[in-house]
Design a protein around this motif. Sequence first.
Motif, PDB file in Angstrom:
ATOM      1  N   PHE A 128       0.939  -1.169   0.090  1.00 45.91           N
ATOM      2  CA  PHE A 128       0.047  -0.068  -0.043  1.00 45.91           C
ATOM      3  C   PHE A 128       0.992   1.302  -0.048  1.00 45.91           C
ATOM      4  O   PHE A 128       1.453   1.581   1.088  1.00 45.91           O
ATOM      5  CB  PHE A 128      -0.841  -0.152   1.262  1.00 45.91           C
ATOM      6  N   HIS A 129       0.803   2.020  -1.000  1.00 42.90           N
ATOM      7  CA  HIS A 129       1.933   2.890  -1.339  1.00 42.90           C
ATOM      8  C   HIS A 129       1.289   4.410  -1.655  1.00 42.90           C
ATOM      9  O   HIS A 129       0.369   4.450  -2.167  1.00 42.90           O
ATOM     10  CB  HIS A 129       2.690   2.599  -2.848  1.00 42.90           C
ATOM     11  N   HIS A 130       1.862   5.496  -1.227  1.00 44.09           N
ATOM     12  CA  HIS A 130       1.612   6.715  -1.358  1.00 44.09           C
ATOM     13  C   HIS A 130       0.126   7.406  -0.907  1.00 44.09           C
ATOM     14  O   HIS A 130      -0.430   7.842  -1.512  1.00 44.09           O
ATOM     15  CB  HIS A 130       1.609   7.081  -2.970  1.00 44.09           C
ATOM     16  N   MET A 232      16.687   1.378   2.472  1.00 47.93           N
ATOM     17  CA  MET A 232      18.279   1.754   2.746  1.00 47.93           C
ATOM     18  C   MET A 232      18.519   2.825   1.515  1.00 47.93           C
ATOM     19  O   MET A 232      18.579   2.201   0.134  1.00 47.93           O
ATOM     20  CB  MET A 232      19.079   0.612   2.372  1.00 47.93           C
ATOM     21  N   TYR A 233      18.725   4.013   1.689  1.00 44.48           N
ATOM     22  CA  TYR A 233      19.146   4.980   0.752  1.00 44.48           C
ATOM     23  C   TYR A 233      20.205   6.134   1.106  1.00 44.48           C
ATOM     24  O   TYR A 233      20.297   6.985   0.954  1.00 44.48           O
ATOM     25  CB  TYR A 233      17.824   6.129   0.279  1.00 44.48           C
ATOM     26  N   GLN A 234      20.960   5.433   2.232  1.00 44.44           N
ATOM     27  CA  GLN A 234      22.171   6.290   2.672  1.00 44.44           C
ATOM     28  C   GLN A 234      23.221   5.973   2.377  1.00 44.44           C
ATOM     29  O   GLN A 234      23.548   4.678   1.660  1.00 44.44           O
ATOM     30  CB  GLN A 234      22.049   5.910   4.128  1.00 44.44           C
ATOM     31  N   GLY A 320      13.168  -3.469   1.691  1.00 40.59           N
ATOM     32  CA  GLY A 320      11.987  -3.533   0.743  1.00 40.59           C
ATOM     33  C   GLY A 320      12.296  -2.559  -0.313  1.00 40.59           C
ATOM     34  O   GLY A 320      11.887  -2.691  -1.550  1.00 40.59           O
ATOM     35  N   GLU A 321      13.348  -1.448  -0.115  1.00 42.65           N
ATOM     36  CA  GLU A 321      13.761  -0.626  -1.261  1.00 42.65           C
ATOM     37  C   GLU A 321      15.127  -0.373  -1.067  1.00 42.65           C
ATOM     38  O   GLU A 321      15.636  -0.047   0.205  1.00 42.65           O
ATOM     39  CB  GLU A 321      13.014   0.642  -1.170  1.00 42.65           C
ATOM     40  N   PHE A 322      15.905  -0.396  -2.213  1.00 44.93           N
ATOM     41  CA  PHE A 322      17.270   0.359  -1.819  1.00 44.93           C
ATOM     42  C   PHE A 322      17.727   0.519  -3.519  1.00 44.93           C
ATOM     43  O   PHE A 322      17.344  -0.169  -4.384  1.00 44.93           O
ATOM     44  CB  PHE A 322      18.344  -0.470  -1.190  1.00 44.93           C
TER      45      PHE A 322
END
Length: 382
Positions: A128-130, A232-234, A320-322
């Motif tokens: 469930f996004h945005h 993880m976007y660091q 879940g995202e990178f």
Amino acid sequence: MPRTLGPFALALALGVLGGCTPDAPVPSVSARLPAPAPLPGSSIPLRHGINVGNRLDAPTEGEWGSTLDETLFEAIAVAGFDHVRIPIRFNAHAAAAAPYAIDEAFFRRVDWAVDQVEHHRMTAIIDFHHYNELMEDPAAHADRFVGLWRQIAARYRGRGPTVYYELLNEPNGKLTAEAWNAILARALREVRAVDPGRKVIIDSYFWAAAKELATTLALPAGDANLIGSFHMYQPILFTHQGAPWMTPEFQTPGVLFPGPPPAPIAPLPAAQKVSWVAGWFRKYNTLPAAENPSGPTTIAEEFEYVRQFTAKTGLPVYLGEFGAIDKADPASRVAWTRMVRQEAEKRGIPWTYWDDAGSFKLYDPKARTWNADLMGALFQPR
Ligand code: GLC
């Protein structure tokens, strides 16, 4: 041979494609191998996945430039992924008033996407996004969010164990950790009323920050089918450099991974005005690789938070995202992607790359080819 690699990934692992080849064609689905076992150290049967972003999470599918089609799911399966996270903006396709009926045509489209994933013997994550209005005014939207989950759970409860739910992508804004903990417990009660054994993934506050996972996410006790999730976007000034949806302080181009750069770079004036960003660039320009904020230390810090969550809860964790934006230096993108994926796998954490054909693109849907260097970063043994 391990059963975890599709032909493309297998070829990379064996060095046939080397990882530096031009984009490789997608072979036929008949070559698809069986579903994988969990990663060592993990209890959930997911390993390597991809987000099919910007389609069902756009206000309407197609509005952000592309739509889902069968060739995409086939290409994903054949490439060696075992799961697909499907970002879905249910809130844009449902009534405003109780019982908040979800549009049947939209539900059928979601059914089709889930069918596609299952048909290719992968696991589908219904994400469930945005739900931005929920982040802006949680009190006004909590009942609706819970009512939407009541319908989603009723619709998919008959599916097999290769369908997972993710309650909400990246809680943020006024949906504080405290507010989120209360709302997630309500939504989960709705799901559990009809679907007690379903795997349910739950993101932490602040865009699924690892630190919040360790410190603020509170999950109902006694539910062994919950999975904590972080993104993880660091370092974000590397992964999101120049992203049009980010504010001006994120727009300085040419940030490398790992730092320091061969010659110091000057952050844009807007970046210099924001003190943490200016401070970050000072360190990026001067500190040696081992301490550089665009380097392994930053990544290790994130995974340390994840370890703390696991130690505290005993629950499995999911990345879940990178991904790193395609405006970044290609060699840096590959180095960062490889490091994050290896650090995740070392700890038995399944990962899902963001995304196939958006700004972090791994796949060219027109040519039906993968970025071979990035695929090497994702699938080559260390
Ligand atoms: C989040 C956003 C998505 C964005 C991605 C990377 O998932 O929902 O739109 O592209 O993060 O910033």
